[in-house]
Design a protein around this motif. Sequence first.
Motif, mmCIF file in Angstrom:
data_model
loop_
_atom_site.group_PDB
_atom_site.id
_atom_site.type_symbol
_atom_site.label_atom_id
_atom_site.label_comp_id
_atom_site.label_asym_id
_atom_site.label_seq_id
_atom_site.Cartn_x
_atom_site.Cartn_y
_atom_site.Cartn_z
ATOM 1 N N LYS A 9 0.830 -1.202 0.000
ATOM 2 C CA LYS A 9 0.000 0.000 0.000
ATOM 3 C C LYS A 9 0.865 1.253 0.000
ATOM 4 C CE LYS A 9 -3.706 2.329 2.549
ATOM 5 N NZ LYS A 9 -4.594 2.273 3.757
ATOM 6 N N LYS A 10 1.847 1.304 0.868
ATOM 7 C CA LYS A 10 2.733 2.471 0.934
ATOM 8 C C LYS A 10 3.536 2.625 -0.351
ATOM 9 C CE LYS A 10 6.272 4.761 3.746
ATOM 10 N NZ LYS A 10 7.034 5.222 2.572
ATOM 11 N N PHE A 11 4.003 1.499 -0.893
ATOM 12 C CA PHE A 11 4.848 1.559 -2.083
ATOM 13 C C PHE A 11 4.127 2.236 -3.242
ATOM 14 C CE2 PHE A 11 6.493 0.035 -6.080
ATOM 15 C CZ PHE A 11 7.864 0.122 -5.915
ATOM 16 N N PHE A 12 2.901 1.794 -3.549
ATOM 17 C CA PHE A 12 2.222 2.338 -4.724
ATOM 18 C C PHE A 12 1.740 3.768 -4.506
ATOM 19 C CE2 PHE A 12 1.962 -2.184 -5.956
ATOM 20 C CZ PHE A 12 2.534 -2.065 -7.209
ATOM 21 N N ALA A 55 12.394 10.812 -5.430
ATOM 22 C CA ALA A 55 11.369 10.758 -4.379
ATOM 23 C C ALA A 55 11.273 9.365 -3.778
ATOM 24 C CB ALA A 55 10.014 11.189 -4.944
ATOM 25 N N MET A 56 11.334 8.326 -4.620
ATOM 26 C CA MET A 56 11.285 6.960 -4.107
ATOM 27 C C MET A 56 12.504 6.658 -3.245
ATOM 28 S SD MET A 56 8.458 5.440 -4.997
ATOM 29 C CE MET A 56 8.756 3.656 -4.968
ATOM 30 N N SER A 57 13.649 7.155 -3.654
ATOM 31 C CA SER A 57 14.862 6.953 -2.859
ATOM 32 C C SER A 57 14.743 7.638 -1.508
ATOM 33 C CB SER A 57 16.086 7.486 -3.614
ATOM 34 O OG SER A 57 16.314 6.752 -4.800
ATOM 35 N N GLY A 86 12.857 5.727 0.980
ATOM 36 C CA GLY A 86 13.499 4.536 1.521
ATOM 37 C C GLY A 86 13.410 3.298 0.656
ATOM 38 N N TRP A 87 12.854 3.407 -0.559
ATOM 39 C CA TRP A 87 12.753 2.251 -1.436
ATOM 40 C C TRP A 87 14.065 2.027 -2.169
ATOM 41 C CZ3 TRP A 87 8.815 -0.430 0.002
ATOM 42 C CH2 TRP A 87 7.683 0.208 0.497
ATOM 43 N N LYS A 88 14.371 0.772 -2.464
ATOM 44 C CA LYS A 88 15.693 0.395 -2.960
ATOM 45 C C LYS A 88 15.765 0.394 -4.481
ATOM 46 C CE LYS A 88 19.236 -3.214 -2.663
ATOM 47 N NZ LYS A 88 19.557 -4.560 -2.123
ATOM 48 N N THR A 89 16.710 1.181 -5.017
ATOM 49 C CA THR A 89 16.990 1.160 -6.449
ATOM 50 C C THR A 89 17.654 -0.158 -6.823
ATOM 51 O OG1 THR A 89 17.248 3.561 -6.688
ATOM 52 C CG2 THR A 89 18.418 2.184 -8.275
ATOM 53 N N GLN A 90 17.172 -0.769 -7.926
ATOM 54 C CA GLN A 90 17.846 -1.944 -8.474
ATOM 55 C C GLN A 90 18.787 -1.542 -9.595
ATOM 56 O OE1 GLN A 90 17.562 -3.653 -11.581
ATOM 57 N NE2 GLN A 90 18.626 -5.520 -10.986
ATOM 58 N N LEU A 91 18.389 -0.550 -10.407
ATOM 59 C CA LEU A 91 19.221 -0.065 -11.505
ATOM 60 C C LEU A 91 18.694 1.286 -11.955
ATOM 61 C CD1 LEU A 91 21.541 -0.859 -13.496
ATOM 62 C CD2 LEU A 91 19.742 -1.693 -15.049
ATOM 63 N N GLY A 92 19.622 2.203 -12.215
ATOM 64 C CA GLY A 92 19.223 3.486 -12.754
ATOM 65 C C GLY A 92 19.663 4.644 -11.871
ATOM 66 N N PRO A 93 19.406 5.842 -12.421
ATOM 67 C CA PRO A 93 18.774 6.085 -13.715
ATOM 68 C C PRO A 93 19.711 5.746 -14.874
ATOM 69 C CG PRO A 93 19.516 8.148 -12.758
ATOM 70 C CD PRO A 93 19.749 7.096 -11.712
ATOM 71 N N GLY A 94 19.107 5.457 -16.025
ATOM 72 C CA GLY A 94 19.900 5.108 -17.186
ATOM 73 C C GLY A 94 19.054 5.134 -18.436
ATOM 74 N N TYR A 118 14.750 1.750 -12.044
ATOM 75 C CA TYR A 118 14.114 0.552 -11.508
ATOM 76 C C TYR A 118 14.222 0.495 -9.989
ATOM 77 C CZ TYR A 118 14.290 -1.609 -16.209
ATOM 78 O OH TYR A 118 14.135 -1.902 -17.528
ATOM 79 N N PHE A 119 13.128 0.036 -9.379
ATOM 80 C CA PHE A 119 13.095 -0.190 -7.939
ATOM 81 C C PHE A 119 12.600 -1.605 -7.646
ATOM 82 C CE2 PHE A 119 13.171 4.336 -8.223
ATOM 83 C CZ PHE A 119 13.868 4.750 -7.100
ATOM 84 N N GLU A 120 13.013 -2.129 -6.509
ATOM 85 C CA GLU A 120 12.477 -3.401 -6.039
ATOM 86 C C GLU A 120 11.044 -3.178 -5.566
ATOM 87 O OE1 GLU A 120 15.093 -4.997 -3.090
ATOM 88 O OE2 GLU A 120 16.770 -5.213 -4.488
ATOM 89 N N CYS A 121 10.141 -4.080 -5.967
ATOM 90 C CA CYS A 121 8.715 -3.915 -5.686
ATOM 91 C C CYS A 121 8.261 -4.971 -4.676
ATOM 92 C CB CYS A 121 7.919 -4.043 -6.983
ATOM 93 S SG CYS A 121 6.135 -3.866 -6.782
ATOM 94 N N PRO A 122 7.554 -4.595 -3.628
ATOM 95 C CA PRO A 122 7.178 -5.566 -2.594
ATOM 96 C C PRO A 122 6.209 -6.643 -3.078
ATOM 97 C CG PRO A 122 6.181 -3.427 -2.157
ATOM 98 C CD PRO A 122 7.172 -3.224 -3.246
#
Length: 260
Positions: free
Chosen positions: A23-26, A219-221, A224-232, A243-247
């Motif tokens: 819920k918080k993520f989206f 804003a996502m960073s 506290g959400w974790k970047t998997q790759l990017g920006p690119g 890209y971010f990891e999605c719960p």
Amino acid sequence: MIEGIDSITYSTDGTIENWTASKKFFLDWGLALIQVSNNELVFETLNGSRVSVLTPDHPALNGTTPMEAGATLREVVWGVMDVNLLATLPAQTTDPHGLRIKFQLSSKRRSNLQGTPSNAWGDVRRVDAPSPVYERATPIEIGHVVLFTDCLAEAVAFYEQLGFTVSDQYPNRGVFLRCSKTGGHHDVFLLQVPNKPRGLNHVAFTVRDIHEVFGGGLAMSRAGWKTQLGPGRHPISSAYFWYFECPVGGLIEYNADEDH
């Protein structure tokens, strides 16, 4: 023609922690929360594309088997513009990975939103105006879905039979397909990696331009959400990404400026 993705459905891993995080993520991702119950969350993009998050025991998932264990993508609904075309498509089917596929008359709203022109060398489009600064992203629509596959040829044939067209490919490794003959670079990417089981790789959300990719990612960073790759930027499709990891499974992507 098939217009694009109208909605997607995820299921959680069944824990209250995963439900709360989803819920918080989206909300942080920039979607509007339009429906809440004890087993379903429904979010919406700016053009009305919907993201549902269900508990794994939700009645809507009865009779389905997830592609993989844990939280993951369970359904993609494709919007169709022509009622005659809709009549030729299955109302519901399942792709070779176990992902439920549906078709409906598209319910997405038309949008007049535009990205900001760029000042490329020798082609100045933005005059007497600065680039925008986005404090967060508000995605316009669901752009595409990427799946890990262990049956590449079978999966490509499945989507081609539904009317999808191959845009690009890595021979014997991955195939990009778009849902109409004219449109964005891809709506589905099927990726076959040695010893990698089938499942969700990521879902991409389209934003206005590179400035919104940056604003959303930052804003996502900060949240506290974790970047998997990017920006690119992708060498195939040319799109800017973050890209971010999605719960609720795989990764999630802010995406802009893809090939057409």
